[in-house]
Scaffold this motif. Structure first.
Motif, PDB file in Angstrom:
ATOM      1  N   HIS A 128     -47.734  10.317 -34.429  1.00 34.02           N
ATOM      2  CA  HIS A 128     -47.952   9.273 -33.424  1.00 34.02           C
ATOM      3  C   HIS A 128     -46.856   8.204 -33.483  1.00 34.02           C
ATOM      4  O   HIS A 128     -46.397   7.713 -32.441  1.00 34.02           O
ATOM      5  CB  HIS A 128     -49.328   8.642 -33.610  1.00 34.02           C
ATOM      6  CG  HIS A 128     -50.445   9.510 -33.132  1.00 34.02           C
ATOM      7  ND1 HIS A 128     -51.779   9.235 -33.390  1.00 34.02           N
ATOM      8  CD2 HIS A 128     -50.439  10.666 -32.413  1.00 34.02           C
ATOM      9  CE1 HIS A 128     -52.529  10.172 -32.839  1.00 34.02           C
ATOM     10  NE2 HIS A 128     -51.748  11.041 -32.243  1.00 34.02           N
ATOM     11  N   GLU A 129     -46.444   7.850 -34.682  1.00 36.42           N
ATOM     12  CA  GLU A 129     -45.357   6.866 -34.829  1.00 36.42           C
ATOM     13  C   GLU A 129     -44.061   7.395 -34.217  1.00 36.42           C
ATOM     14  O   GLU A 129     -43.319   6.659 -33.565  1.00 36.42           O
ATOM     15  CB  GLU A 129     -45.152   6.533 -36.312  1.00 36.42           C
ATOM     16  CG  GLU A 129     -46.289   5.720 -36.921  1.00 36.42           C
ATOM     17  CD  GLU A 129     -46.135   5.545 -38.424  1.00 36.42           C
ATOM     18  OE1 GLU A 129     -45.153   6.086 -38.983  1.00 36.42           O
ATOM     19  OE2 GLU A 129     -46.989   4.879 -39.045  1.00 36.42           O
ATOM     20  N   GLN A 130     -43.806   8.677 -34.430  1.00 34.37           N
ATOM     21  CA  GLN A 130     -42.581   9.275 -33.893  1.00 34.37           C
ATOM     22  C   GLN A 130     -42.667   9.432 -32.372  1.00 34.37           C
ATOM     23  O   GLN A 130     -41.677   9.214 -31.657  1.00 34.37           O
ATOM     24  CB  GLN A 130     -42.340  10.626 -34.581  1.00 34.37           C
ATOM     25  CG  GLN A 130     -42.001  10.461 -36.063  1.00 34.37           C
ATOM     26  CD  GLN A 130     -42.021  11.760 -36.827  1.00 34.37           C
ATOM     27  OE1 GLN A 130     -42.500  12.787 -36.350  1.00 34.37           O
ATOM     28  NE2 GLN A 130     -41.496  11.742 -38.041  1.00 34.37           N
ATOM     29  N   LEU A 131     -43.844   9.796 -31.870  1.00 33.75           N
ATOM     30  CA  LEU A 131     -44.016   9.906 -30.422  1.00 33.75           C
ATOM     31  C   LEU A 131     -43.876   8.544 -29.742  1.00 33.75           C
ATOM     32  O   LEU A 131     -43.390   8.459 -28.609  1.00 33.75           O
ATOM     33  CB  LEU A 131     -45.385  10.517 -30.095  1.00 33.75           C
ATOM     34  CG  LEU A 131     -45.570  11.993 -30.434  1.00 33.75           C
ATOM     35  CD1 LEU A 131     -47.013  12.419 -30.195  1.00 33.75           C
ATOM     36  CD2 LEU A 131     -44.623  12.867 -29.606  1.00 33.75           C
ATOM     37  N   LYS A 132     -44.275   7.480 -30.452  1.00 33.08           N
ATOM     38  CA  LYS A 132     -44.143   6.133 -29.893  1.00 33.08           C
ATOM     39  C   LYS A 132     -42.667   5.795 -29.665  1.00 33.08           C
ATOM     40  O   LYS A 132     -42.317   5.111 -28.683  1.00 33.08           O
ATOM     41  CB  LYS A 132     -44.779   5.121 -30.852  1.00 33.08           C
ATOM     42  CG  LYS A 132     -44.726   3.674 -30.378  1.00 33.08           C
ATOM     43  CD  LYS A 132     -45.546   3.466 -29.119  1.00 33.08           C
ATOM     44  CE  LYS A 132     -45.766   1.991 -28.794  1.00 33.08           C
ATOM     45  NZ  LYS A 132     -44.550   1.197 -28.652  1.00 33.08           N
ATOM     46  N   VAL A 133     -41.795   6.266 -30.527  1.00 29.65           N
ATOM     47  CA  VAL A 133     -40.356   6.057 -30.355  1.00 29.65           C
ATOM     48  C   VAL A 133     -39.898   6.673 -29.034  1.00 29.65           C
ATOM     49  O   VAL A 133     -39.148   6.055 -28.265  1.00 29.65           O
ATOM     50  CB  VAL A 133     -39.570   6.679 -31.533  1.00 29.65           C
ATOM     51  CG1 VAL A 133     -38.068   6.634 -31.262  1.00 29.65           C
ATOM     52  CG2 VAL A 133     -39.896   5.938 -32.828  1.00 29.65           C
ATOM     53  N   LEU A 134     -40.374   7.892 -28.734  1.00 26.50           N
ATOM     54  CA  LEU A 134     -39.992   8.568 -27.500  1.00 26.50           C
ATOM     55  C   LEU A 134     -40.674   7.940 -26.293  1.00 26.50           C
ATOM     56  O   LEU A 134     -40.079   7.871 -25.207  1.00 26.50           O
ATOM     57  CB  LEU A 134     -40.324  10.055 -27.597  1.00 26.50           C
ATOM     58  CG  LEU A 134     -39.588  10.813 -28.707  1.00 26.50           C
ATOM     59  CD1 LEU A 134     -40.065  12.249 -28.793  1.00 26.50           C
ATOM     60  CD2 LEU A 134     -38.083  10.768 -28.483  1.00 26.50           C
ATOM     61  N   GLU A 135     -41.894   7.479 -26.474  1.00 26.31           N
ATOM     62  CA  GLU A 135     -42.596   6.760 -25.386  1.00 26.31           C
ATOM     63  C   GLU A 135     -41.799   5.534 -24.974  1.00 26.31           C
ATOM     64  O   GLU A 135     -41.589   5.275 -23.781  1.00 26.31           O
ATOM     65  CB  GLU A 135     -43.993   6.355 -25.862  1.00 26.31           C
ATOM     66  CG  GLU A 135     -44.799   5.515 -24.884  1.00 26.31           C
ATOM     67  CD  GLU A 135     -45.542   6.313 -23.831  1.00 26.31           C
ATOM     68  OE1 GLU A 135     -46.186   5.699 -22.978  1.00 26.31           O
ATOM     69  OE2 GLU A 135     -45.472   7.560 -23.861  1.00 26.31           O
ATOM     70  N   ASP A 136     -41.325   4.773 -25.950  1.00 24.08           N
ATOM     71  CA  ASP A 136     -40.535   3.566 -25.654  1.00 24.08           C
ATOM     72  C   ASP A 136     -39.225   3.917 -24.958  1.00 24.08           C
ATOM     73  O   ASP A 136     -38.746   3.161 -24.101  1.00 24.08           O
ATOM     74  CB  ASP A 136     -40.250   2.787 -26.943  1.00 24.08           C
ATOM     75  CG  ASP A 136     -41.497   2.124 -27.518  1.00 24.08           C
ATOM     76  OD1 ASP A 136     -42.498   1.996 -26.782  1.00 24.08           O
ATOM     77  OD2 ASP A 136     -41.478   1.753 -28.714  1.00 24.08           O
TER      78      ASP A 136
END
Length: 221
Positions: A128-136
């Motif tokens: 989830h932390e890594q996906l948040k990077v891509l979401e941003d």
């Protein structure tokens, strides 16, 4: 000039499929050679003697291995429909986030099937932390590449595969609530015919899940 383009790939490899997508986006005619990774062809071993993996692009008998290297080679060789941005900084950032996906996100996703209990919860939190990077990175954009599909979008197709896997297994680490921009992007790219041509056929997706769970890490890149 007469050109011969071949792709050694494997139907269940997201790395092989990303090269297929790049070839189709560039409208490059090519011959596809399906590899059995338990019984690799002499051609594959000759063209990729270092890693012995798919995908391998063979252009006029010159082999290029590793999916991101192949895509950059294609972008420099066939200038139509460029993948990488012209701006040097934007180009560097596209490469940075592509490496983030392959070096950070993918290994964490691979851990998911090997964990249980608290360790599994911690792995999901890391994902989830890594996906948040891509979401941003998608904020204010239609695609990772801006207003049209580009280099980082091709690499990020693993997110579409993650979405499909969650639909099959019920283990959805990618949720609409947490990652609305990624979901909008997934819906947008899945409406593209060329993208759907490079996804696992629906009738083979269960086989793909089972294969992915037991496949060696070195199968493709």
């Amino acid at each position: 000039m007469g050109e011969e383009v071949k792709l050694h790939g494997m139907w269940a490899s997201p790395f092989s499929r990303r090269v297929e997508l790049a070839l189709k986006l560039k409208a490059i005619p090519y011959q596809y050679i399906e590899e059995d990774l338990s019984n690799k062809t002499p051609s594959l071993l000759r063209y990729n003697p270092v890693h012995k993996k798919v995908p391998v692009l063979v252009h006029n008998d010159k082999p290029v291995a590793e999916s991101m290297v192949i895509i950059e080679y294609m972008d420099e060789t066939w200038e139509n429909n460029p993948f990488l941005p012209r701006d040097p900084y934007e180009r560097a950032m596209a490469r940075f986030y592509a490496k983030f996906i392959d070096d950070k996100l993918l290994p964490t996703l691979a851990k998911l099937g090997r964990t249980a209990g608290k360790e599994k919860e911690e792995t999901i939190e890391e994902i989830h932390e890594q996906l948040k990077v891509l979401e941003d990175e998608l904020k204010g954009k239609q695609f990772f590449g801006g207003q049209r599909i580009g280099y980082l979008d091709i690499v990020a197709m693993i997110l579409v595969w993650l979405h499909l896997a969650g639909s099959i297994t019920g283990q959805k680490v990618l949720s609409t609530e947490k990652f609305p921009l990624i979901y909008e992007w997934i819906e947008r790219v899945m409406k593209m015919e060329v993208v759907n041509e490079c996804l696992i056929p629906e009738e083979k997706r269960q086989d793909w899940i089972q294969l992915a769970q037991r496949a060696p890490k070195s199968a493709s890149n």
